[in-house]
Motif scaffolding. Structure first.
Motif, PDB file in Angstrom:
ATOM      1  N   HIS A  69       0.816  -1.214   0.000  1.00 60.37           N
ATOM      2  CA  HIS A  69       0.000   0.000   0.000  1.00 60.37           C
ATOM      3  C   HIS A  69       0.850   1.266   0.000  1.00 60.37           C
ATOM      4  O   HIS A  69       0.411   2.317  -0.506  1.00 60.37           O
ATOM      5  N   PHE A  70       2.053   1.201   0.551  1.00 64.53           N
ATOM      6  CA  PHE A  70       2.954   2.354   0.524  1.00 64.53           C
ATOM      7  C   PHE A  70       3.259   2.753  -0.915  1.00 64.53           C
ATOM      8  O   PHE A  70       3.243   3.936  -1.274  1.00 64.53           O
ATOM      9  N   PHE A  71       3.496   1.756  -1.767  1.00 65.50           N
ATOM     10  CA  PHE A  71       3.815   2.051  -3.157  1.00 65.50           C
ATOM     11  C   PHE A  71       2.567   2.258  -4.012  1.00 65.50           C
ATOM     12  O   PHE A  71       2.668   2.551  -5.204  1.00 65.50           O
ATOM     13  N   GLU A  72       1.399   2.124  -3.400  1.00 72.18           N
ATOM     14  CA  GLU A  72       0.150   2.454  -4.089  1.00 72.18           C
ATOM     15  C   GLU A  72      -0.247   3.908  -3.886  1.00 72.18           C
ATOM     16  O   GLU A  72      -1.240   4.368  -4.453  1.00 72.18           O
ATOM     17  N   ILE A  73       0.517   4.627  -3.055  1.00 72.72           N
ATOM     18  CA  ILE A  73       0.256   6.060  -2.900  1.00 72.72           C
ATOM     19  C   ILE A  73       0.377   6.722  -4.275  1.00 72.72           C
ATOM     20  O   ILE A  73       1.354   6.517  -4.993  1.00 72.72           O
ATOM     21  N   GLY A  74      -0.615   7.508  -4.649  1.00 71.16           N
ATOM     22  CA  GLY A  74      -0.649   8.119  -5.971  1.00 71.16           C
ATOM     23  C   GLY A  74       0.507   9.075  -6.216  1.00 71.16           C
ATOM     24  O   GLY A  74       1.126   9.582  -5.275  1.00 71.16           O
ATOM     25  N   GLU A  75       0.790   9.330  -7.494  1.00 67.09           N
ATOM     26  CA  GLU A  75       1.952  10.153  -7.849  1.00 67.09           C
ATOM     27  C   GLU A  75       1.852  11.562  -7.277  1.00 67.09           C
ATOM     28  O   GLU A  75       2.852  12.124  -6.803  1.00 67.09           O
TER      29      GLU A  75
ATOM     30  N   ASN B 155       4.556  13.069  -4.625  1.00 65.65           N
ATOM     31  CA  ASN B 155       5.289  14.318  -4.838  1.00 65.65           C
ATOM     32  C   ASN B 155       5.138  15.262  -3.656  1.00 65.65           C
ATOM     33  O   ASN B 155       6.063  16.018  -3.326  1.00 65.65           O
ATOM     34  N   ILE B 156       3.966  15.233  -3.022  1.00 63.87           N
ATOM     35  CA  ILE B 156       3.763  16.051  -1.828  1.00 63.87           C
ATOM     36  C   ILE B 156       4.709  15.605  -0.715  1.00 63.87           C
ATOM     37  O   ILE B 156       5.363  16.419  -0.054  1.00 63.87           O
ATOM     38  N   ILE B 157       4.807  14.284  -0.503  1.00 65.19           N
ATOM     39  CA  ILE B 157       5.692  13.749   0.533  1.00 65.19           C
ATOM     40  C   ILE B 157       7.140  14.110   0.242  1.00 65.19           C
ATOM     41  O   ILE B 157       7.878  14.582   1.124  1.00 65.19           O
ATOM     42  N   LEU B 158       7.568  13.898  -1.006  1.00 71.25           N
ATOM     43  CA  LEU B 158       8.953  14.205  -1.381  1.00 71.25           C
ATOM     44  C   LEU B 158       9.246  15.690  -1.224  1.00 71.25           C
ATOM     45  O   LEU B 158      10.337  16.078  -0.784  1.00 71.25           O
ATOM     46  N   LYS B 159       8.280  16.519  -1.556  1.00 70.50           N
ATOM     47  CA  LYS B 159       8.443  17.967  -1.399  1.00 70.50           C
ATOM     48  C   LYS B 159       8.582  18.331   0.081  1.00 70.50           C
ATOM     49  O   LYS B 159       9.431  19.164   0.449  1.00 70.50           O
ATOM     50  N   CYS B 160       7.773  17.716   0.929  1.00 68.26           N
ATOM     51  CA  CYS B 160       7.818  18.014   2.360  1.00 68.26           C
ATOM     52  C   CYS B 160       9.181  17.669   2.965  1.00 68.26           C
ATOM     53  O   CYS B 160       9.644  18.337   3.890  1.00 68.26           O
ATOM     54  N   PHE B 161       9.819  16.626   2.442  1.00 74.71           N
ATOM     55  CA  PHE B 161      11.130  16.210   2.947  1.00 74.71           C
ATOM     56  C   PHE B 161      12.290  16.770   2.113  1.00 74.71           C
ATOM     57  O   PHE B 161      13.442  16.364   2.300  1.00 74.71           O
ATOM     58  N   ASP B 162      11.999  17.674   1.194  1.00 73.36           N
ATOM     59  CA  ASP B 162      13.032  18.266   0.331  1.00 73.36           C
ATOM     60  C   ASP B 162      13.763  17.210  -0.489  1.00 73.36           C
ATOM     61  O   ASP B 162      14.948  17.370  -0.807  1.00 73.36           O
ATOM     62  N   LEU B 163      13.079  16.129  -0.835  1.00 74.31           N
ATOM     63  CA  LEU B 163      13.689  15.081  -1.637  1.00 74.31           C
ATOM     64  C   LEU B 163      13.319  15.196  -3.109  1.00 74.31           C
ATOM     65  O   LEU B 163      13.851  14.461  -3.940  1.00 74.31           O
ATOM     66  N   ASN B 164      12.434  16.116  -3.431  1.00 76.11           N
ATOM     67  CA  ASN B 164      11.977  16.243  -4.824  1.00 76.11           C
ATOM     68  C   ASN B 164      13.042  16.844  -5.725  1.00 76.11           C
ATOM     69  O   ASN B 164      12.989  16.678  -6.950  1.00 76.11           O
ATOM     70  N   GLN B 165      14.034  17.516  -5.139  1.00 74.81           N
ATOM     71  CA  GLN B 165      15.093  18.128  -5.941  1.00 74.81           C
ATOM     72  C   GLN B 165      16.388  17.321  -5.921  1.00 74.81           C
ATOM     73  O   GLN B 165      17.397  17.738  -6.481  1.00 74.81           O
TER      74      GLN B 165
END
Length: 303
Positions: A189-195, A199-209
């Motif tokens: 289910h973790f990998f079923e989180i929608g794109e 992106n929101i999660i990655l942005k919150c952790f500054d991992l999107n860049q």
């Protein structure tokens, strides 16, 4: 409204799994550690609307040595009553309470004492079978015996006989076992989180860049795991990891500390390396496209 209680950051990926799947359309409040709350990442999760509020769920340390169980229970109830009152949260408005715990779970004690149903989720497979978790704080940190007794009285760590506790067991399938227990496949289910939500999660952790092309990130294990194996002092805790990095001979490497390791001199130990915030749990790196994690061999770990 849903309340997620996550004092141990190792469970935060599970919190996000349920937040963005089963409870996607609910308002959510997070109870967590002061360490996470004071980071910029917590502010980002609030700004993005993942949580409407993030509160410190840690009761003051002076209760650790309270020898009388009744007095200890009163202190726990007083803390959470005040926490919710100050933040204008009416417990009757909460539809679901979801809790994770390692070796203490005062919030579960509070809810059970109040007669409130709640869910207790396994952080890893078989966690609820580890009865010795109940006496870790007494055995190693010299907490009062009442601390263990109260946790056992309310089944706050394993939930096996807790009348107000429903359990979410870590497993490879989704199965309802009984009115009390269900098995949930957190990994799938973790990998079923929608794109969009990823992106929101990655942005919150500054991992999107973060550019993962030819990128080497060395992810450290916790002090609680490392020190008993190496028998090193706190001052030399990072020595085995520095030796492994030297052995690997990677020219460009990021180093990231474990989320539950604090104040061990991480910045000083790895001053020559680029560093990532330790508070970010390792699981969230797997949401980055084309990012793969390779575990070191046990032989190298045991060197």
């Amino acid at each position: 409204m849903v309340i997620f209680s996550c004092p141990h950051m190792g469970a935060f990926w599970q919190v996000c799994t349920l937040r963005f799947t089963r409870y996607k359309d609910e308002e959510a409040v997070l109870l967590t550690s002061e360490t996470f709350l004071r980071t910029k990442y917590a502010a980002s999760f609030l700004q993005e609307g993942v949580f409407s509020n993030i509160l410190i769920g840690k009761v003051k340390d002076d209760i650790r040595f309270c020898e009388n169980e009744n007095d200890l229970l009163k202190k726990i109830i007083m803390f959470y009553d005040e926490l919710f009152q100050v933040n204008s949260i009416d417990l009757k408005s909460i539809s679901t309470f979801l809790l994770w715990a390692d070796v203490e779970n005062l919030f579960s004690i509070y809810l059970s004492a109040k007669g409130i149903n709640h869910f207790l989720a396994e952080i890893h497979l078989g966690q609820f079978q580890l009865d010795d978790r109940y006496n870790v704080n007494v055995r190693y940190l010299n907490y009062s015996k009442s601390y263990e007794n109260l946790h056992r009285k309310y089944y706050a760590l394993c939930g096996e006989k807790g009348e107000k506790i429903h359990r979410i067991l870590y497993g490879s399938e989704d199965v309802t076992i009984s009115d009390k227990d269900e098995i949930y496949n957190f990994d799938r289910h973790f990998f079923e989180i929608g794109e969009t939500d990823r992106n929101i999660i990655l942005k919150c952790f500054d991992l999107n860049q973060l550019n993962v092309d030819n990128l080497n990130i060395f992810l450290l294990n916790s002090a609680g795991y490392t020190i008993p194996l190496t028998h090193l002092t706190k001052e030399k805790y990072y020595l085995p990891y520095k030796l492994i990095i030297d052995y690997l001979k990677e020219e460009d490497i990021y180093v990231k500390d474990h989320p539950q390791t604090h104040d061990y001199g991480f910045e000083r130990a790895f001053v020559e390396n680029r560093r990532l915030a330790g508070i970010i749990p390792i699981e969230f790196f797997t949401l980055i496209k084309n990012f793969k994690i390779k575990a070191l061999s046990q032989q190298m770990v045991d060197f």
